[in-house]
Design a protein around this motif. Structure first.
Motif, mmCIF file in Angstrom:
data_model
loop_
_atom_site.group_PDB
_atom_site.id
_atom_site.type_symbol
_atom_site.label_atom_id
_atom_site.label_comp_id
_atom_site.label_asym_id
_atom_site.label_seq_id
_atom_site.Cartn_x
_atom_site.Cartn_y
_atom_site.Cartn_z
ATOM 1 N N THR A 2 39.418 73.346 25.982
ATOM 2 C CA THR A 2 38.929 72.313 26.905
ATOM 3 C C THR A 2 39.976 71.215 26.963
ATOM 4 N N VAL A 3 40.440 70.916 28.187
ATOM 5 C CA VAL A 3 41.442 69.871 28.381
ATOM 6 C C VAL A 3 40.913 68.863 29.398
ATOM 7 N N SER A 4 41.329 67.620 29.263
ATOM 8 C CA SER A 4 40.964 66.609 30.264
ATOM 9 C C SER A 4 41.994 66.534 31.371
ATOM 10 N N ALA A 12 42.372 81.099 27.667
ATOM 11 C CA ALA A 12 42.120 80.347 28.906
ATOM 12 C C ALA A 12 41.969 78.865 28.599
ATOM 13 N N GLU A 13 42.120 78.060 29.653
ATOM 14 C CA GLU A 13 41.762 76.648 29.548
ATOM 15 C C GLU A 13 40.879 76.265 30.723
ATOM 16 N N ALA A 14 40.003 75.303 30.462
ATOM 17 C CA ALA A 14 39.134 74.732 31.487
ATOM 18 C C ALA A 14 38.825 73.310 31.040
ATOM 19 N N MET A 15 37.850 72.675 31.671
ATOM 20 C CA MET A 15 37.687 71.239 31.428
ATOM 21 C C MET A 15 36.295 70.835 30.936
ATOM 22 N N GLU A 16 35.417 71.803 30.668
ATOM 23 C CA GLU A 16 34.028 71.431 30.366
ATOM 24 C C GLU A 16 33.437 72.033 29.096
ATOM 25 N N GLY A 17 33.982 73.127 28.599
ATOM 26 C CA GLY A 17 33.300 73.876 27.530
ATOM 27 C C GLY A 17 32.941 73.032 26.317
ATOM 28 N N THR A 41 27.860 74.469 35.164
ATOM 29 C CA THR A 41 29.156 74.600 35.828
ATOM 30 C C THR A 41 29.664 73.199 36.172
ATOM 31 N N ALA A 42 30.902 73.146 36.638
ATOM 32 C CA ALA A 42 31.445 71.853 37.066
ATOM 33 C C ALA A 42 31.023 71.551 38.502
ATOM 34 N N VAL A 43 31.298 72.500 39.414
ATOM 35 C CA VAL A 43 31.104 72.211 40.843
ATOM 36 C C VAL A 43 30.063 73.153 41.451
ATOM 37 N N ALA A 44 29.597 72.772 42.646
ATOM 38 C CA ALA A 44 28.523 73.532 43.300
ATOM 39 C C ALA A 44 28.955 74.958 43.630
ATOM 40 N N ALA A 45 30.241 75.161 43.993
ATOM 41 C CA ALA A 45 30.695 76.517 44.339
ATOM 42 C C ALA A 45 30.572 77.451 43.133
ATOM 43 N N GLU A 46 30.833 76.934 41.947
ATOM 44 C CA GLU A 46 30.671 77.751 40.727
ATOM 45 C C GLU A 46 29.194 78.015 40.461
ATOM 46 N N ARG A 47 28.380 76.968 40.586
ATOM 47 C CA ARG A 47 26.925 77.145 40.384
ATOM 48 C C ARG A 47 26.385 78.207 41.334
ATOM 49 N N VAL A 66 31.966 81.117 29.559
ATOM 50 C CA VAL A 66 32.400 82.234 30.399
ATOM 51 C C VAL A 66 33.318 81.677 31.479
ATOM 52 N N ARG A 67 34.544 82.182 31.562
ATOM 53 C CA ARG A 67 35.514 81.691 32.550
ATOM 54 C C ARG A 67 36.094 82.844 33.352
ATOM 55 N N ALA A 68 36.058 82.741 34.663
ATOM 56 C CA ALA A 68 36.744 83.687 35.536
ATOM 57 C C ALA A 68 38.075 83.049 35.936
ATOM 58 N N ASP A 82 50.958 75.098 40.667
ATOM 59 C CA ASP A 82 51.167 75.777 41.939
ATOM 60 C C ASP A 82 49.783 76.007 42.547
ATOM 61 N N ARG A 83 49.214 74.924 43.121
ATOM 62 C CA ARG A 83 47.820 74.987 43.601
ATOM 63 C C ARG A 83 47.647 76.066 44.661
ATOM 64 N N ALA A 84 48.720 76.326 45.440
ATOM 65 C CA ALA A 84 48.612 77.329 46.505
ATOM 66 C C ALA A 84 48.383 78.722 45.931
ATOM 67 N N GLY A 117 29.471 68.386 37.132
ATOM 68 C CA GLY A 117 30.675 67.599 37.384
ATOM 69 C C GLY A 117 31.869 68.100 36.588
ATOM 70 N N VAL A 118 33.040 67.622 36.979
ATOM 71 C CA VAL A 118 34.304 68.079 36.374
ATOM 72 C C VAL A 118 34.626 67.262 35.124
ATOM 73 N N GLY A 119 35.019 67.955 34.071
ATOM 74 C CA GLY A 119 35.482 67.305 32.838
ATOM 75 C C GLY A 119 34.440 67.324 31.732
ATOM 76 N N GLY A 170 32.385 78.889 34.727
ATOM 77 C CA GLY A 170 33.142 78.480 35.904
ATOM 78 C C GLY A 170 34.452 79.220 35.976
ATOM 79 N N ILE A 171 35.329 78.676 36.829
ATOM 80 C CA ILE A 171 36.668 79.239 36.912
ATOM 81 C C ILE A 171 37.534 78.562 35.854
ATOM 82 N N GLY A 172 38.696 79.121 35.608
ATOM 83 C CA GLY A 172 39.579 78.542 34.600
ATOM 84 C C GLY A 172 40.994 79.034 34.764
ATOM 85 N N GLY A 173 41.883 78.402 34.035
ATOM 86 C CA GLY A 173 43.272 78.835 34.007
ATOM 87 C C GLY A 173 43.451 79.857 32.884
ATOM 88 N N GLY A 174 44.220 80.906 33.159
ATOM 89 C CA GLY A 174 44.444 81.945 32.153
ATOM 90 C C GLY A 174 45.833 81.850 31.556
HETATM 91 O O1 LIG Z 1 38.381 74.097 46.098
HETATM 92 C C1 LIG Z 1 37.444 74.874 45.902
HETATM 93 O O2 LIG Z 1 36.907 75.576 46.784
HETATM 94 C C2 LIG Z 1 36.933 75.025 44.526
HETATM 95 C C3 LIG Z 1 35.906 75.898 44.286
HETATM 96 C C4 LIG Z 1 35.450 76.050 43.003
HETATM 97 C C5 LIG Z 1 36.032 75.318 41.965
HETATM 98 C C6 LIG Z 1 37.058 74.452 42.247
HETATM 99 C C7 LIG Z 1 37.685 73.676 41.192
HETATM 100 O O3 LIG Z 1 38.700 73.047 41.349
HETATM 101 C C8 LIG Z 1 36.990 73.721 39.897
HETATM 102 C C9 LIG Z 1 37.624 72.818 38.876
HETATM 103 C C10 LIG Z 1 37.300 73.427 37.547
HETATM 104 O O4 LIG Z 1 38.051 74.566 37.353
HETATM 105 C C11 LIG Z 1 38.440 74.669 36.051
HETATM 106 N N1 LIG Z 1 39.849 75.034 36.038
HETATM 107 C C12 LIG Z 1 40.382 75.961 36.848
HETATM 108 N N2 LIG Z 1 41.662 76.164 36.545
HETATM 109 C C13 LIG Z 1 41.969 75.339 35.533
HETATM 110 C C14 LIG Z 1 43.162 75.133 34.782
HETATM 111 O O5 LIG Z 1 44.208 75.755 34.979
HETATM 112 N N3 LIG Z 1 43.093 74.199 33.802
HETATM 113 C C15 LIG Z 1 41.957 73.519 33.535
HETATM 114 N N4 LIG Z 1 40.818 73.708 34.235
HETATM 115 C C16 LIG Z 1 40.817 74.616 35.205
HETATM 116 C C17 LIG Z 1 38.076 73.355 35.371
HETATM 117 O O6 LIG Z 1 37.058 73.610 34.446
HETATM 118 C C18 LIG Z 1 37.601 72.456 36.482
HETATM 119 O O7 LIG Z 1 36.390 71.836 36.258
HETATM 120 C C19 LIG Z 1 37.529 74.279 43.510
#
Ligand SMILES: O=C(O)c1cccc(C(=O)CC[C@H]2O[C@@H](n3cnc4c(=O)[nH]cnc43)[C@H](O)[C@@H]2O)c1
Length: 268
Positions: free
Chosen positions: A167-169, A190-195, A7-13, A212-214, A223-225, A59-61, A90-94
């Motif tokens: 996968t995007v940077s 979906a998009e994410a940053m690590e796959g 995973t990227a971050v501890a919350a995902e792990r 696997v992305r949720a 729109d981070r909110a 880590g992220v990316g 991890g989580i991801g954008g859909g």
């Molecule tokens: O702030 C928090 O509590 C928090 C908890 C868990 C994860 C995060 C992250 O910000 C994870 C960053 C991670 O998420 C992926 N991600 C999520 N949405 C997108 C997106 O729209 N485009 C690209 N990546 C996305 C990505 O893999 C990041 O590593 C915060």
């Protein structure tokens, strides 16, 4: 079966470990294994078929993901206990917009996506004719293909959307960029940053990959909110609980290996 989950971050792990731990009464509490630059959270199921799952936050990316994956894969190989599978999770954008003419996969918030292709979407060069992938420049690959049978079994167990995960940077933040990505990758769910980083590290050691992305947010204008991180982390946990029986029983078909798409676009 030995699986590495990155995973990227501890919350995902922690969500992945929580979900795995819920899966079976006989699951042993996670133990921690120190690695240079990281920690593996290990869960083991004894009995047949046995399963060991190591989960790490790298880590992220894509670069951090590749570095962390390579460390864990190499440590396991040198200990004569190589992994059978590497998973980017991890989580991801859909991509949540209406399906287009080609019935592209769409992934709403809270859904889970299993990648049938792990694609580096911004690895290349800008040219006068638009974006050129590194493969167009004569280098490497931009696409890894998880084992089809595993994708099918995992998607069924998790009730997941199947599609390309980009996968995007740089997280997409505009309607224009979203449209451009969908034009170039019509099957993107979906998009994410690590796959792609995990996939490159795994392919270098002939280990198959899964992603696997949720879905926590919609790909589009920033729109981070509106990100629903808590719901996505819970969906990730539930998904990994449901994946345990799949991981326990899955074996790579004889003769099959990790697949990638070469610079001529041919599956290797
Ligand atoms: O702030 C928090 O509590 C928090 C908890 C868990 C994860 C995060 C992250 O910000 C994870 C960053 C991670 O998420 C992926 N991600 C999520 N949405 C997108 C997106 O729209 N485009 C690209 N990546 C996305 C990505 O893999 C990041 O590593 C915060």
């Amino acid at each position: 079966m030995r699986a590495l989950i990155v995973t990227a971050v501890a919350a995902e792990r922690d969500a992945v470990v929580r979900g795995l731990g819920r899966a079976a009464a006989e699951a042993v509490a996670p133990t921690e294994v120190a690695l240079p630059g990281g920690v593996l959270h290990r869960l083991e199921w004894s009995g047949a078929p046995a399963l060991t799952v190591d989960v790490t936050a790298a880590g992220v990316g894509p670069a951090a993901a590749a570095a962390g994956s390579a460390t864990a894969l190499t440590a396991a190989a040198l200990a004569h206990a190589p992994y059978d599978l590497a998973v980017s999770a991890g989580i991801g954008g859909g991509f949540t917009g209406p399906a287009g003419a080609q019935a592209a996969p769409r992934a709403p918030l809270g859904s889970v996506v299993i990648a049938d292709a792990v694609v580096a979407a911004d690895l290349g060069a800008e040219t006068a004719d638009g974006f050129a992938a590194v493969t167009d420049l004569g280098f490497g690959t931009v696409e890894h293909l998880p084992p089809a049978a595993l994708v099918a079994a995992a998607a069924e167990a998790v009730h997941a959307v199947r599609g390309t995960v980009l996968t995007v940077s740089t997280v997409t933040g505009s309607a224009e960029r979203t449209a451009e990505l969908l034009r170039r990758h019509p099957r993107a769910a979906a998009e994410a940053m690590e796959g792609f980083g995990v996939a490159e590290a795994a392919a270098a050691q002939s280990v198959p990959v899964l992603e696997v992305r949720a879905i926590s947010n919609a790909v589009g204008p920033r729109d981070r909110a509106a990100w629903r991180i808590g719901e996505a982390l819970e969906a990730l946990a539930v998904a990994f609980g449901n994946l345990v029986p799949v991981l326990r029983t899955w074996t790579l078909e004889p003769g099959a290996g990790p697949d990638f798409v070469d610079r001529e676009g041919i599956r290797q």
